[in-house]
Scaffold this motif. Sequence first.
Motif, short mmCIF file in Angstrom:
data_model
loop_
_atom_site.label_atom_id
_atom_site.label_comp_id
_atom_site.label_asym_id
_atom_site.label_seq_id
_atom_site.Cartn_x
_atom_site.Cartn_y
_atom_site.Cartn_z
N ASP A 187 0.81 -1.21 0.00
CA ASP A 187 0.00 0.00 0.00
C ASP A 187 0.85 1.27 0.00
O ASP A 187 0.36 2.34 -0.35
N HIS A 188 2.14 1.15 0.36
CA HIS A 188 3.00 2.34 0.33
C HIS A 188 3.38 2.73 -1.10
O HIS A 188 4.08 3.72 -1.30
N VAL A 189 2.92 1.97 -2.09
CA VAL A 189 3.24 2.26 -3.49
C VAL A 189 2.44 3.45 -4.02
O VAL A 189 2.70 3.94 -5.12
N LEU A 190 1.47 3.95 -3.25
CA LEU A 190 0.57 4.98 -3.76
C LEU A 190 1.30 6.26 -4.16
O LEU A 190 0.94 6.89 -5.16
N LEU A 191 2.32 6.65 -3.42
CA LEU A 191 3.09 7.84 -3.81
C LEU A 191 3.88 7.58 -5.09
O LEU A 191 4.05 8.49 -5.90
N HIS A 192 4.34 6.37 -5.28
CA HIS A 192 5.03 6.03 -6.53
C HIS A 192 4.07 6.16 -7.71
O HIS A 192 4.46 6.60 -8.80
N VAL A 193 2.83 5.76 -7.50
CA VAL A 193 1.81 5.87 -8.56
C VAL A 193 1.58 7.34 -8.91
O VAL A 193 1.53 7.71 -10.08
N LEU A 194 1.45 8.17 -7.89
CA LEU A 194 1.21 9.60 -8.12
C LEU A 194 2.39 10.23 -8.86
O LEU A 194 2.18 11.01 -9.81
N ILE A 195 3.62 9.91 -8.47
CA ILE A 195 4.78 10.46 -9.15
C ILE A 195 4.85 9.98 -10.59
O ILE A 195 5.20 10.75 -11.51
N LEU A 197 2.31 9.27 -12.50
CA LEU A 197 1.30 10.04 -13.22
C LEU A 197 1.80 11.46 -13.48
O LEU A 197 1.64 12.00 -14.59
N LEU A 198 2.40 12.08 -12.48
CA LEU A 198 2.92 13.44 -12.64
C LEU A 198 4.08 13.49 -13.62
O LEU A 198 4.20 14.44 -14.40
N ARG A 199 4.91 12.47 -13.63
CA ARG A 199 6.04 12.43 -14.56
C ARG A 199 5.52 12.37 -16.00
O ARG A 199 6.06 13.03 -16.89
N ARG A 200 4.48 11.59 -16.21
CA ARG A 200 3.87 11.51 -17.54
C ARG A 200 3.27 12.86 -17.96
O ARG A 200 3.24 13.20 -19.13
N SER A 201 2.76 13.59 -16.99
CA SER A 201 2.00 14.81 -17.26
C SER A 201 2.83 16.08 -17.12
O SER A 201 2.31 17.19 -17.30
N GLN A 202 4.10 15.93 -16.79
CA GLN A 202 4.93 17.06 -16.40
C GLN A 202 4.95 18.19 -17.44
O GLN A 202 4.75 19.36 -17.09
N LEU A 203 5.16 17.86 -18.70
CA LEU A 203 5.35 18.89 -19.71
C LEU A 203 4.14 19.79 -19.88
O LEU A 203 4.27 21.02 -19.92
N PHE A 204 2.95 19.20 -19.95
CA PHE A 204 1.78 20.07 -20.15
C PHE A 204 1.34 20.75 -18.84
O PHE A 204 0.78 21.83 -18.87
N LEU A 205 1.63 20.13 -17.68
CA LEU A 205 1.29 20.79 -16.42
C LEU A 205 2.14 22.04 -16.20
O LEU A 205 1.67 23.03 -15.63
N GLU A 206 3.37 21.99 -16.68
CA GLU A 206 4.26 23.14 -16.51
C GLU A 206 3.86 24.33 -17.37
O GLU A 206 4.37 25.44 -17.19
N ASN A 207 2.93 24.11 -18.30
CA ASN A 207 2.43 25.21 -19.13
C ASN A 207 1.12 25.78 -18.61
O ASN A 207 0.53 26.65 -19.25
#
Length: 266
Positions: A187-195, A197-207
Amino acid sequence: VWLKLSGADALRAQHGALYYEDLEQSMATQADKEALHQIDKDIHRTGGRNQTILQQLDGRSKLARVLMRFSVHNPLIGYCQGMNFIAHRILAHVEGAEEPAFWLLVALTQRERISGYFVPSMEALVADLALLEEYVLPSELGTLAAHLVAVEFPVACFAQHLLCLFTESFPPNTVSRLLDIVICDEDHVLLHVLISLLRRSQLFLENLSDIADIQISLMEAAHNLYDADDFINEVIGERKRWSLTAMELFDEMLVVSQLMNPAVMD
């Protein structure tokens, strides 16, 4: 397999085959009326784009019974918003079988991290968000972390994904693959899941600079995450990059903070 690996089968055997049905009688005297009222309200906004079992005539009634009986079984947690999405996905996975869904929910919420999300203090959720803000985001996604600080995006906005264990964020197949990992005592994997997702989305989120736009864009990215195998491999990659559990990292962060600033220890 979920019932076996999660310990749900063992819990059912421990409490007896009639325990789930007996909870119906206990509800008359032990149920928290406020919790029952909140469950009734939340049932009608559960499912979102993936209604599945809720489209059946008695689907909502089944989900309500699982949540209400859980609130009686575990009065320390009772009912917390977000739990409805988890129970819905589990109930859909076991094809509407109430009792297995109930015991899977019980087994999951006995995990230290997940139970800490749902207790009144939400201590584990608060700790994970602090860890995310102070350690994980800056070290793993420094550019995105700096951008979120610059636009004053509150890290607490990520709680909506963590609190429901991503069951309302991802498509059903991706949720099932994620729950495979969580159920196998990870269950401690949840933060890894969030990161991931954020890594995949990083480029458009930064805009993006508007808080609402960032939230909506991230949710849309999650909703369209159909390549479950590739994503799970990315999550595994994150675990290899920073493999300590969330609490170990958090404790380490506190120790470093205390060494740098002895006043913290007071």
